[in-house]
Structures are given as C-alpha cells and as structure tokens.
Design an enzyme around this catalytic site. Structure first.
Site, PDB file in Angstrom:
ATOM      1  N   GLU A 311       0.861  -1.201   0.000  1.00  0.00           N
ATOM      2  CA  GLU A 311       0.000   0.000   0.000  1.00  0.00           C
ATOM      3  C   GLU A 311       0.890   1.242   0.000  1.00  0.00           C
ATOM      4  OE1 GLU A 311      -2.238  -0.958   3.659  1.00  0.00           O
ATOM      5  OE2 GLU A 311      -3.784  -1.813   2.377  1.00  0.00           O
ATOM      6  N   GLU A 327      -5.542   4.709  -1.630  1.00  0.00           N
ATOM      7  CA  GLU A 327      -6.450   4.275  -0.571  1.00  0.00           C
ATOM      8  C   GLU A 327      -7.250   5.447  -0.008  1.00  0.00           C
ATOM      9  OE1 GLU A 327      -4.447   2.034   2.496  1.00  0.00           O
ATOM     10  OE2 GLU A 327      -6.147   2.216   3.856  1.00  0.00           O
ATOM     11  N   CYS A 403     -10.938  -0.016   7.532  1.00  0.00           N
ATOM     12  CA  CYS A 403     -10.435   1.253   8.053  1.00  0.00           C
ATOM     13  C   CYS A 403     -11.129   2.454   7.422  1.00  0.00           C
ATOM     14  CB  CYS A 403      -8.931   1.350   7.842  1.00  0.00           C
ATOM     15  SG  CYS A 403      -8.381   0.933   6.172  1.00  0.00           S
TER      16      CYS A 403
END
Lengths: 644, 644
Positions: A311, A327, A403
């Site tokens: 990520e 993200e 998240c």
C-alpha cells in the site's frame, strides 16, 4: 479542558506556530443543498448509522465484550479491529455536536470501554484475551499504539463536543489512563520503541491540547524524533525501513516513502509536534516532504499510493492509473496533513490540495447512497477487471480491513470545521460551500452552487463597526478570477500566498461576488509519468472528470480523444443537468479506434490505425463514477493515434 | 523404466498425441562458444554449485536432518523449502548426464531423502517435525503436493539419466512411494482435493512415462478435472478462485488468470494429460489459454505477471513496464508449457515463444557470472528505485523464497534437449545454436553466432542413403529469410506452421546456409496497452534491447527517441563488439528533454517541451542489463514530444 471545548479536530494552542486559527465548530453551518453540506447530511443519515450497524454485525463491539466476559465467541476481524469502533465513536461525537440525535451508541460504548480497560490503563481487545503473552512484544506490526491513538482522538472529540457529559468524561478518562501508561512505558524513563503504524503522535498532541498536560506533547515529540533510526524493519514480511518511514529521521527525510497512510499520518503528527514545540526546522521538513509528494507521487485526483504491494508510494513519477492504490484512508490522511500545514503557514496551496482531495480522491470513495465504499480508488478500470479484495470494480458495503468507512464518517461529521478559519479581526474562506460562517462578531452568508457553478456570493449579515478582513482563497486552478464588491469590480492582483484580502468597515448587506471561471481544461502529466504518456485528463474547476463504459456502445479501451486543438475549436461542451447522476457533464469529442490487427506487439512500420468519425460522449465527475453500474472507467484519455 | 532412459524432461509415450518427438539427451551437443552452450557451461561451473552451496548454508538440507534426528536446530526458510533441494537435485542429475563430474550431492541427498521419508511415503520436512497436526489440512496453501511434484521430477531425471545407479533407484523409489500415497489419499477412492500450487500434474504424467504405471496418469488427469469447481479460495488472504485457476474448469477457461506460476504449471500439466489421454478438447483448451496470454498478458520479453500483488497476470493489456513482476519461474514455466505445445502440435509459434523467453525473459534473470539472479524482471527501473524484497535494482545471490535459482539450474542443465526434435525420418531445428545434432543415423553440424549474427550454417556430417527431411524453423520475427543449399538459392515460400522442409537424399558435406536478416526494429504495442503508449521498443532478431543509465550523462527518465522516420533515415547503427558487456550494441539516436517546468500536472496549452540536439547512445540487449552497475533501465523509449 481549558482551551478547546466546542471546537473540531486540530486546535493548536495559543502558543503554537499558527498563521490561521480554527473557528469553533458551531461557527460554520453548511447548507444541505450544497455538495459539502449534503455530504454531511448523508453521512449523518446513512454512513454513520451503517458503520455503527457494521460494528455490531462484524463483531467489533463483541471483541470488547470478550474482554469483559460478556461474550464467549471468537475474536472477529483484524487485530486492529478496535480502531473501527474508535473512529466511529469519534464520528458519532462530532455528529452529535453538529446535528444532535441519539447518544445511545456513545453512552454504551463509553461504558464498554471503561469496563474493558485493564487496571493499568491497557486496552486492546485482541491482545487482552488471546494474546497476553504478545502484548507490547510486536510493536512494528501490533498496532497497539495506533489503536491507542484512535481511542485518544475519540476522547478529544468527546472533550471538544460534550465535556460536561458523563460519557464524554468516561471516554476521556479511559484515553488518559492509556496515554499515561504509554508515558510510563515509552516515555523518557521507558524504552525506545515505536509503533509500526503512526497515529499516536497526532493523537497525543491533540490530547495535550485538550488537557494542557505537557507530557503528552513530549511523548509525541519523542516518537517523532525516534523515527529514522532503524527501530522498525526489515521484518519477516520483507518490509524495509523505508516502508515504516524509519530509514531517515523525519527532519532529514527527502521524500515520502513506504506505506502511504503511515507516511501521511506520521507527517500530520510531525506538524502538530512542530507547531506546539516551536520547531520551525521540523515544520519545514514536513513542508519539504509534502512538496516531494506533490511533485512526483500524487495522482491528479489527489490520491496517493501507486502500489498495491505494501500500500505504498513507489518511485517518483510511478503513477499507474489502473493499479493506483490511492487508498481512501490515505486521501483522508493527506487532507489532515494539508489542513495542519494550512493552519501553520497560511499558504493556499494546502487548501488547494484539500479541495482537490475532497472533490476527487476522497469523494469518489463513497456511493451516492452513502453505504458502500471504495477502499482503493484507481483512475482506470477495464472491462472484466480481475479484482483484488480491496480493489473491486464497484463499491462494497464493508471490508475485512474496514479502516476507510469509519474514517470517512469522522471526516464528514467534522467537515464544516475545515472550510473556514478566523477570529475577531478576520474571516478566511478556504472551501466554498453554501452556508453561514461566523468569526468573532462577524457573520457572512455564502450562496453558491460551487463546484458546479463558478459564482460564489458572500453577503455580510452581522458585523461590528470596526474594520475587519474578509480573506478569499483564489484557487490555483483558476487563471482569471473576477471579484466585485457591492457591484464594483475589485482588482485581485495583490495576493498573498494565494489569498486575497478585502479589509474595510463592513455593513450588513455588503455583497461580495467571486467568479471563478471554470472552462473545461485538458491536463497533461509531467513527461516522466510513463503510465499516462500520450493521454490527457479532463478537468473543470476543482473536478477531475472521467469516461465511463455506461455511456458508450464501443469498448472504452478503444476510445481516443478527438482533437487537441482545443484553443481554436473548443469542442468540449459543458452540459448542466443533463445527466441523471451528475449535475454537470461535459460532452467530450472522441473517436473509437478500430482495425483488425489485434497483435499485442508489432513493428512500428506496419501500424495502420484507423478510427471512427468523431462523436461526443459524456464525461462525468470522477467522484461519481460507478454509481450506475460497475464497468470500465478511465480518467486519462489517449491522444489521437500518432502512428503512421 | 521401459521408454525413457537417456532422455531429457518431457517425453511423451509412443501412444501420445505428438507431432514432434524429443531426441535422446546425448543427441544434441551445444558448443560452449555459442550463447546457449555457454550458458550451459556457466550453469555447470557456477550456478549449480552455487545452488548446492546455498542449500547447505540456508538450512534446506538441515531441514531434512531435523526429520531424521540428525540436526536439532529450527526449521529454515519457507514451508516449501524442500522444493529447492528437489529442483537442485534434478538439475544435478541432468548435468551429470550432460557433462559428468561428482555425484556426491546426488548420492548424499538420495540417502537423506530415503531416511527422512515416513513409512507411508509422506515426505515434507516442514510438516513432519513441527506441524504434524496440520499435515494435509491446508492444501490451498501447504504446497505439499507441489513439493511432491518436484520430488517426482527429480526422480524422473534420475530414471532418465542414471537408471542403473543405486542413488537414482533410491530417489525413484522415494518418489513412487510418495506418489502411491497420493493415489491412496486423493485418487478415485480418496477425497476430492487439490493442491493450491500446481506442479504435481505434470510430474505425475512424467512419472507415468518413466514407469508405465497408469494410475499416475489417471491421478494427474483427475487433478486437472477437479480444478474449476471452487475447491480453492476464497481464503483468509483474500485470494479468489481465479487466483488458483479454480474459477472455471481448465477445458472451459477463456483466459489465463491469477498467480502466473500456478497458471503456467497447471497448463503444462494439462497438456501432458491431454496428449497422453488423447483428449483433443483439453489440448485445444490449453492452446486457447496460451493464445489469451500471448494476445494480451505477456510482455515483449516473454515475461508474464503484471502485478506484484498475488504475483498475478492482471487484466488484459495491463502490462506496466516498471511494475512488471515477470517472475523468473513464470518465464521458465511458460517455456515448459510452450515446449509441450510445440511437441504436441508442431507449430512454430510455440518455438518462437521459447526463443523469445530464452533470450529475454529468462536470460535476464542471471548475472554474467552466474551466481546472482533476478526474481522479478521489470522492463523499467528508475533512478533511486524503491525496492521490494523480490524486486531489487540488481541481481541478488539468493532470496528468502529462492524458487528461481534452482529452477534456472534445472532448465539450463537440460537446455540442449529443447533445441531440436526428430527421429529416423527427419531432424527439426527449433533453436539455432552452434553444436551437433543427431537424429537416428543422421548428424548435422551447426555453425552460427546467432543471435548476434544472422547466418546459420548446417552441414550434414553423417547420413544414410535414404532420403530424410531437415526441417528449419523460420522465426516469425524474420520477414525475409534466405536459404541456400550447397550454394544454390532455395525458395522458402512453401512453409508449414512456420517451418520449412528440405527433403532429399543427403550426402556428408551437404551445406545449408540459412540467413535470418535482423535489422534493428522498432516495436509498438497494441493501443490498449496503456502503460507503454507513446513509446517504442527496440529489437533485433529475437533480442529485445534496452537503454541503461550507465551509458548516459543525463537522466534516463528524460530520454526520448529522436525520430520515428526509420524507414527513410535508418538512424540506428548495429555495432559489433563495441561494448564491454554486450557483443552487439545498437547506436540509438535520442534527445534529452529539458525545461524548467517541473509541475506534475499542467494544462495542456502551457506545455512547451524542449529537448537537446540528437545524440547516439548504446542500447544493450535487455538480458545483459545491470551487469555493469545498478541503475535506471528502460525497454520502452518514449516518442519525441508531441505537445505544442
């Protein structure tokens, strides 16, 4: 709680380096008929209840009941599943302060957390039941202080919004006990250690701000200073120091690296530490890091993270559209970072970035109805996309690593607090949205259909006799701003840091008309961005547009832009209200490549591309994509064929 | 062991569908002064001993000694570390047959394996000591049958190269005991189950070929048929069915998907099953799958795998140069698959692909000195590349997941067996390299500096009086093949499947001169390949070239190709022997972009690129990159600036 009651997130103390001052949360009211206010209402009506429901369904709350002995099932979700509870709690607190409603979730959760907390202050439902032996033993990956950070941020929201409520006091007490434990363990008399995932830094500074207790700030500063000395990585998952931003001290780092969310959370915390400790060198370092991200590691949507693996940011100019990780939480973290730099420096480039993120990288994550989300936000999806779990072709209601949805909820519930700053002497407007803003004894009313429309009208409704300054952000994307005051043209040449000041003795009814012309623009990327060479992106005002398969009979993969001679032919039409899901679409002239040669590679000489006659198809705002059907989408549109 | 003694890998039975027949291993001798023969010698002298040494140093052999009670340390490496031993053992066996030398490693390992094997035939040093409870319990990820497959392939090599040696008999007996256990557990009377990582399929077919024991073939066929019914995934690592190629039955699958090595190993096994069972539908399915890979999911180097995440194919036309995973083992697996399709069908496109892989995707993995390797093989590396563990900017001696080096060793030790096929009636040359080839009673001598030079001379040195056919592959990349027989021009128009037959009564001294003109060529990719739009790749013959930072004063990121009017100006010079590391370099005319506008995005109208005067810089064969220094490299070179 001396300083911060009734404010939103991020409130520098009066001693802090601070070019701008946040307004109290109630000083800004966004109207529901504007995009931002509409998002806030959608969040209250849909996203936040959805998140609370998911916490029940997915077992996040039961995880705490395992600790208290009230539930005997297994642990659910990832080892950092507590953070989903904390972020939702924070969102609920901001929302209660904004719009009221039931406080049952807050009250219940406060009791549950207090009951679950160890007597020494430790709280982590994963480690407390099944993994006591590993408690504090795996800091690079355990997320224990990351968890604590989100607990603290919920407590800060409690203190700022409901300081006299028992539930709020309960949450703050739980958070302080945990923070005090951290000081004991990791403070100046404790061990040198770092959590692999930043968040605790900014949280501790905020806790210092609401309590005035200096050791919290000192511990945050200690964590920022400890980073960069190889305490984290390489580990058995092959993560190098730079994955953790632990390869160089923050104040020496030349560029953003590694896991994006960790990098931007760390940077936000470093700004908080810098402004509260007066550390101008550290503040400069965070500005330099931000510049490194903007100059080579940020998507045109504001999204960050070029690699699914880790990520992570990746190399400079490595910005693939299809494999953009971008993200949602990274965009939110980047927004938080930019906001802190805006407050510290007063430079509009940070507000420009907040705007870009808000209308593109962040907004795209949420479905129109508010209960489905993207985890990653690519700038291109092909027909038949082979999906990863966190890179689906359409928004999903929840993720195993969830998240993002509660992170969105807490941002949206507090969004109004990011739109303006000010004090008795002035009022600064950063994000234009219909509503009212009060600074000191001065109130203005903002009327606008921004970002769909270029006009912003600001009417003074309350004012004192003393002169004060109305400051307007002039977005960098706008090249010919026009401004009138009570109908008279104002010269906007004299700007400071991208802002224009109107200082005068105001009277109720004074009317400022800001015009931010937003013709469609073709944007091209730096020549080092290999991934989008030979392509242009279509923008209008702060919005990035995209093409969707839903508007095409042919395969989107074969579409090329018709003509680049925009300045002479202006072939892109702006169409208001023409599209079911997008208030403003652009009619974009394209051709469709055809030809029978389907070889993957061929010698250049034999290339004989052909294309259909030009046709106009709708381009829709990127943030609205995939609200009709899952399907191909692309932001970057290839040039016409150049080969012979 | 009735059929296969003294052959190399892959020997279809006489009942199999088979357009071409492998030659005995000793029928081909590659000369050390050719590239292929040189690689074989380097493998024997450097790579193979290096692998054996690493097995000792890294603990792979000690893992077995833990089972036998002769070592009391911990388990070392990944849970499939045994495969490194098996692949190295296989390589050592091929190499012993090719060039002789010490058999100590083979003898010692055979004894160790026999001693470590359970009485029921089970053998897996990870599960036997610490994880007995998980034995057979985690097939999607345990690699137990993948391990068994590589053990079996080592046993096949033993049977084909040293069938009368005790050590070879020992290895074969160990492998058969394990294979018999698999039949008992997973055969028609056992459970329906699959290993998450294919390999067992092709291994069992080969074991059938050396033993004549039909149940091995039947089990392989059963595994191929069971796939596609959702036995594997989704799992807790979020791997979907398609990651495991378990979303559709092999015979119905439309395109290659998921983890590349698994896909190509499975496909190779499916070909083996198809040809031995006479299953033409399954064979066609594997050809269709191969075509899907070639048409949209393969790099210009032959490499496959566009995503680091899941080491996977990705979407059609998703072929980023920088994030190309292009795992070395995937290229080797693709080579094995193509070889099987070549034998089955006799179509030169499969040999073309073997050649492309060999000289590019596979060869690039190994350093000139033979003891350092790339795990992934990107087509672009930028200055200051932020490396993953398995995507470093230079070759490493070993990897924690060290699948690739021993896989290279076993391929290189048997490489000669892939270059030609034949029998009493003819001899087919697929890969041109200096050496000698014997088919039946006919022998030819091949002299060539291919791929550096276009001339291949084939001289008949032994022949019978009966007519026979010399068949030559005419590579698809070559558009104007010339051929002479004893000095007389031969018309090569009449081809079959990319091959040309010369049938006659040959005499010793007959001389065939094949000329494969290899001017430098610019190659462009399909317009759907977004990642390399606006760029060209430079090729010559079967070789793909690249630019390296080592040859430049300016940053490679700013280099653009000078001019595309190649047909009229021919600005690329072929330079023989001019470069220290590459026998043939190309002098490539480029410009270097300059300008002070370093903004990441800007409106198209304001773009004013400028560039230096053209200059010629060396392009080196891709497979030789990073042999001077680590640094930036790129295969795809941008066009000249097209913007205004």
């Amino acid at each position: 709680m001396p300083h911060s009651a009734s404010y939103g997130p991020t409130l520098p103390t009066s001693q802090a380096i601070s070019a701008l001052r946040p307004l109290p949360a109630h000083a800004v009211r966004l109207s529901a008929d504007g995009l931002l206010g509409g998002w806030q209402d959608r969040n209250a009506a849909a996203t936040l209840p959805h998140c609370i429901g998911q916490l029940h369904v997915r077992g996040n709350l039961d995880n705490f009941r395992r600790v208290t002995g009230d539930f005997d099932g297994g642990f659910a979700g990832y080892w950092f599943a507590d953070t989903d509870v904390y972020k939702t709690l924070e969102a609920a607190l901001w929302e209660l302060a904004r719009s009221g409603g039931s406080s049952a979730f807050v009250t219940d959760t406060a009791q549950l957390l207090e009951k679950a907390q160890d007597s020494d202050g430790y709280l982590n439902s994963y480690f407390q039941v099944d993994h006591r032996d590993r408690q504090w033993a795996e800091l690079p990956s355990s997320h224990e202080m990351y968890n604590a950070g989100h607990l603290i941020q919920a407590a800060v929201a409690a203190a700022r919004t409901a300081q006299h409520e028992p539930a709020a006091q309960q949450i703050l007490a739980v958070a302080r006990r945990f923070a005090d434990l951290l000081i004991e363990r990791f403070g100046p008399d404790g061990v040198d250690a770092l959590d692999g995932h930043p968040e605790i830094e900014t949280a501790l500074v905020e806790l210092y701000r609401v309590t005035g207790h200096r050791p919290y700030l000192d511990l945050a500063a200690r964590f920022v200073e400890l980073r960069g000395h190889g305490l984290l990585g390489p580990d058995n998952r092959f993560r190098q120091h730079h994955y953790y931003q632990d390869h160089r001290p923050v104040r020496d780092a030349a560029e953003v690296t590694g896991h994006v969310v960790r990098q931007v959370y760390l940077a936000a915390g470093a700004v908080d530490v810098a402004v509260e400790t007066g550390d101008t060198a550290l503040l400069s370092a965070t500005e330099r890091l931000w510049e490194s991200a903007m100059s080579a590691k940020t998507y045109v949507t504001g999204g960050q993270g070029s690699r699914h693996r880790d990520e992570a940011f990746g190399d400079p100019y490595e910005l693939p559209a299809d494999r953009a990780y971008a993200e949602t939480c990274a965009a939110i973290g980047s927004f938080h970072w930019a906001w802190r730099l805006l407050l510290a420096t007063g430079r509009s480039r940070y507000a420009d970035e907040m705007e870009r993120l808000l209308y593109n990288g962040i907004a795209a994550s949420t479905a129109l109805h508010g209960t489905a989300f993207f985890y990653s936000n690519p700038l291109q999806v092909r027909t038949g996309h082979e999906a990863d779990e966190d890179a689906p072709g359409q928004r999903l209601p929840w993720y195993s690593c969830a998240c993002c949805p509660p992170n969105l909820a807490r941002l949206m519930a507090s969004l109004h607090t990011y739109t303006a700053t000010g004090g008795p002497d002035g009022l600064q407007l950063h994000l234009y949205a219909p509503g009212t803003v009060t600074a000191g004894e001065h109130t203005v009313d903002v009327t606008t259909a921004y970002p769909w429309n270029e006009n912003v009208t600001i009417t003074v409704t309350e004012t004192t006799e003393a002169p004060w300054t109305l400051t307007l952000r002039l977005p960098a994307w706008c090249t010919d701003v026009q401004l009138t005051l009570n109908g008279s043209q104002v010269d906007v040449t004299a700007r400071h840091e991208g802002y224009f000041d109107l200082t005068r003795t105001w009277r109720p009814g004074d009317r400022v008309e800001l015009v931010l012309p937003m013709p469609p623009r073709l944007v091209t990327a730096h020549h080092r961005v290999d991934a989008v060479r030979g392509s242009v992106a279509l923008t209008r005002g702060p919005l990035v547009y995209c093409l969707e398969q839903a508007d095409l009979a042919d395969d989107l993969a074969d579409v090329v832009f018709e003509d680049l001679e925009l300045d002479t032919r202006s072939p892109i039409d702006v169409v208001h209200g023409a599209h079911a899901i997008a208030p403003v679409t652009l009619r974009t002239p394209v051709r469709v490549r055809s030809g029978s040669d389907d070889r993957l590679y061929r010698t250049f000489e034999t290339t004989t591309p052909s294309a259909t006659a030009p046709a106009a198809i709708p381009a829709v705002p990127y943030f609205l994509w995939a609200n009709r059907s899952a399907g191909a989408m692309r932001v970057w549109i290839p040039f016409p064929p150049q080969e012979r």
